[in-house]
Write an enzyme that holds these catalytic residues in place. Structure first.
Site, short mmCIF file in Angstrom:
data_model
loop_
_atom_site.label_atom_id
_atom_site.label_comp_id
_atom_site.label_asym_id
_atom_site.label_seq_id
_atom_site.Cartn_x
_atom_site.Cartn_y
_atom_site.Cartn_z
N SER A 155 77.15 58.30 -88.38
CA SER A 155 77.34 59.42 -87.70
C SER A 155 78.43 59.54 -87.19
O SER A 155 79.69 60.87 -87.38
CB SER A 155 76.41 58.99 -86.65
OG SER A 155 74.84 59.73 -87.33
N ASN A 215 72.21 59.82 -99.29
CA ASN A 215 70.64 58.62 -98.94
C ASN A 215 69.41 59.06 -99.26
O ASN A 215 68.28 58.27 -98.97
CB ASN A 215 70.87 58.62 -97.21
CG ASN A 215 70.76 60.19 -97.21
OD1 ASN A 215 71.60 60.93 -97.32
ND2 ASN A 215 70.30 60.89 -96.24
N GLN A 227 75.86 54.59 -97.26
CA GLN A 227 74.75 53.58 -98.55
C GLN A 227 75.19 52.96 -99.71
O GLN A 227 73.90 52.70 -100.65
CB GLN A 227 73.76 55.26 -99.09
CG GLN A 227 72.60 56.34 -98.38
CD GLN A 227 71.64 54.96 -97.61
OE1 GLN A 227 71.36 54.48 -98.00
NE2 GLN A 227 70.67 55.79 -96.54
N HIS A 270 73.88 48.72 -90.13
CA HIS A 270 72.80 48.60 -90.42
C HIS A 270 72.02 49.38 -91.40
O HIS A 270 71.04 49.34 -92.22
CB HIS A 270 71.41 49.38 -89.03
CG HIS A 270 71.57 50.80 -89.03
ND1 HIS A 270 70.35 51.94 -89.71
CD2 HIS A 270 72.77 51.87 -88.71
CE1 HIS A 270 70.74 52.93 -90.06
NE2 HIS A 270 71.68 53.10 -89.10
N THR A 298 84.18 49.77 -74.51
CA THR A 298 84.84 47.98 -74.83
C THR A 298 83.79 48.01 -76.00
O THR A 298 83.10 48.67 -76.38
CB THR A 298 84.05 47.72 -73.30
OG1 THR A 298 85.03 48.10 -71.73
CG2 THR A 298 84.61 45.99 -73.80
N CYS A 312 66.07 61.37 -90.97
CA CYS A 312 66.78 62.34 -89.87
C CYS A 312 65.49 63.70 -90.02
O CYS A 312 65.61 64.64 -89.07
CB CYS A 312 68.06 62.81 -90.55
SG CYS A 312 68.28 61.33 -90.66
C1 PLP Z 1 72.25 56.45 -91.98
C2 PLP Z 1 73.97 57.83 -93.04
C3 PLP Z 1 73.65 57.83 -91.65
C4 PLP Z 1 74.04 57.37 -90.48
O1 PLP Z 1 74.63 55.82 -89.89
P1 PLP Z 1 73.88 55.79 -88.55
O2 PLP Z 1 74.55 53.95 -88.04
O3 PLP Z 1 72.44 55.75 -88.54
O4 PLP Z 1 74.62 57.23 -87.43
C5 PLP Z 1 75.07 58.44 -92.74
N1 PLP Z 1 75.43 59.16 -93.47
C6 PLP Z 1 74.73 58.57 -94.80
C7 PLP Z 1 74.76 58.54 -95.84
C8 PLP Z 1 73.18 57.76 -94.16
O5 PLP Z 1 72.44 56.87 -94.55
#
Ligand code: PLP
Length: 394
Positions: A70, A150, A178, A200, A236, A323
């Protein structure tokens, strides 16, 4: 438990966990400190930058660490917008099914005077490069298209779009959250100027990601403060998280072919099995999609109930994106590919992981069949469809 929600987040790999713990234990100094203990942390940071850059074909200095996808999306869009404003170019092109980190930033930019064109993604969930070309104007400063969606997993013709942007001298940003670690991504071959990724989503830790910026493009700061990250991202650095992200990405990259082969097999088995459910439809192109993504609509049911009953059977899945769960609005992605509200409500996303096997897949198929049948048994919408009072769409 069968975890089939890897598009929401993934389990950290052993390599990522081990790296995180060992760096936290041994290299907890501040990378900005000049003594040896601080410089050791700095070295870890720069090694991670090199490793990550290597995987996507970038130079280390083109990688900026962020708190995740994000933040990278926000910084990319705001930077390109700021550069556009300087030149009096206030038009941005994106697509209707981007992640909210993109769509909401574009909404904010609109309030600041930018004009936004959202391209159609058509029934198969794929942007047509010629339509990007046709939408570019003299005052276009940025095109932002996600690598893979996603929710429905469709993969976009990024290389072709990048080529068009390069020719027309327009910045090209790609939300590759993704895609990175799952399918081949190369910023040079794909003609990408700015790219967002998040650890993640590829078995790294949460709260860490990166933004690639092609050399020569000036970034704007989202966070003011110290001079970390060449002065472009104060605070940091999350050294253990960043080191773990690099470890996860290296592993994902090494195993990519093997994983994709297995996942594609499992995915296609799921698609075939779920397709036997009457009045159902796969969302998004059947082939040009992420190896681990399956997304179905089932007419006459409600996605939330489906998820709760699957949870009772030990299956973690999602309808739309994490989300938007908790809101009753149907997925903007499913609406963008032309699903009507009622149908979009009955959606199921299964994003499977590498450790899934055939018997897991068969268990998922049987469970979804049973639950859909059960729910239709007392659905007034289904009753009306069956009696001919309303017409089937799927
Ligand atoms: C999960 C996702 C995000 C957001 O990533 P975060 O690390 O959770 O902020 C943005 N774009 C896509 C396509 C995602 O799948």
């Amino acid at each position: 438990m069968i975890y089939a929600d890897n598009a929401a987040t993934t389990k950290m790999s052993e390599a990522a966990i081990n790296t995180m713990v060992s760096v936290a234990n041994a290299n907890w100094g501040n990378p900005s400190s000049l003594y040896t203990h601080g410089q050791a942390a700095k070295e870890i940071l720069e090694k991670a930058r090199e490793d990550i850059a290597g995987v996507i074909g970038a130079a280390p200095r083109e990688i900026l660490f962020t708190s995740g996808g994000s933040e990278a999306d926000n910084q990319a869009l705001r930077s390109a917008a700021a550069l556009g404003r300087k030149k009096g170019k206030m038009h941005i092109i994106s697509t209707a099914f981007e992640h909210h980190a993109i769509l909401h930033t574009l909404e904010a930019l609109k309030k600041e005077g930018f004009e936004v064109t959202l391209l159609d993604v058509h029934e198969n969930g794929i942007v047509i490069p010629e339509e990007v070309d046709a939408a570019i104007r003299d005052d276009t400063c940025l095109v932002s298209v996600m690598y893979a969606n996603n929710e429905i997993g469709t993969i976009q013709p990024i290389r072709e779009i990048g080529n068009i942007c390069r020719k027309k001298n327009v910045l090209f940003h790609v939300d590759a959250v993704q895609a990175v670690g799952h399918i081949p991504v190369n910023v040079v071959d794909d003609n990408i100027d700015l790219l967002s990724a998040s650890a993640h989503k590829f078995h790294g830790p949460k709260g860490v990601g990166f933004l690639y910026t092609k050399k020569g493009i000036a970034l704007s700061n989202l966070i003011e403060g110290g001079a970390q990250e060449r002065g472009k991202r104060a605070g940091t650095e999350n050294v253990p998280g960043i080191a773990a992200m690099a470890a996860a990405l290296k592993e994902a990259d090494e195993k990519m072919k093997e994983n994709a082969l297995h996942l594609t097999k499992m995915r296609d088995r799921l698609i075939k099995g779920l397709g036997e459910i009457p009045h159902s439809a796969l969302n998004g192109d059947a082939h040009q999609r992420l190896p681990g993504n399956v997304n179905y609509c089932f007419e006459g049911i409600e996605g939330e109930s489906l998820l709760l009953l699957l949870d009772d059977k030990g299956i973690c899945a999602s309808s739309g994106s994490a989300c938007t769960s908790g809101s009753l609005d149907p997925s903007h992605v499913l609406l963008a590919i032309g699903r009507v509200h009622d149908v979009a409500h009955g959606s199921l996303r299964l994003s499977i992981g590498e450790d899934i096997n055939e018997s897991d897949v068969d268990y998922i198929i049987q469970s979804v069949k049973d639950v859909v049948n059960y729910l239709r048994g007392f659905s007034p919408v289904w009753r009306d469809l069956m009696s001919g009072k309303t017409e089937f769409i799927l």
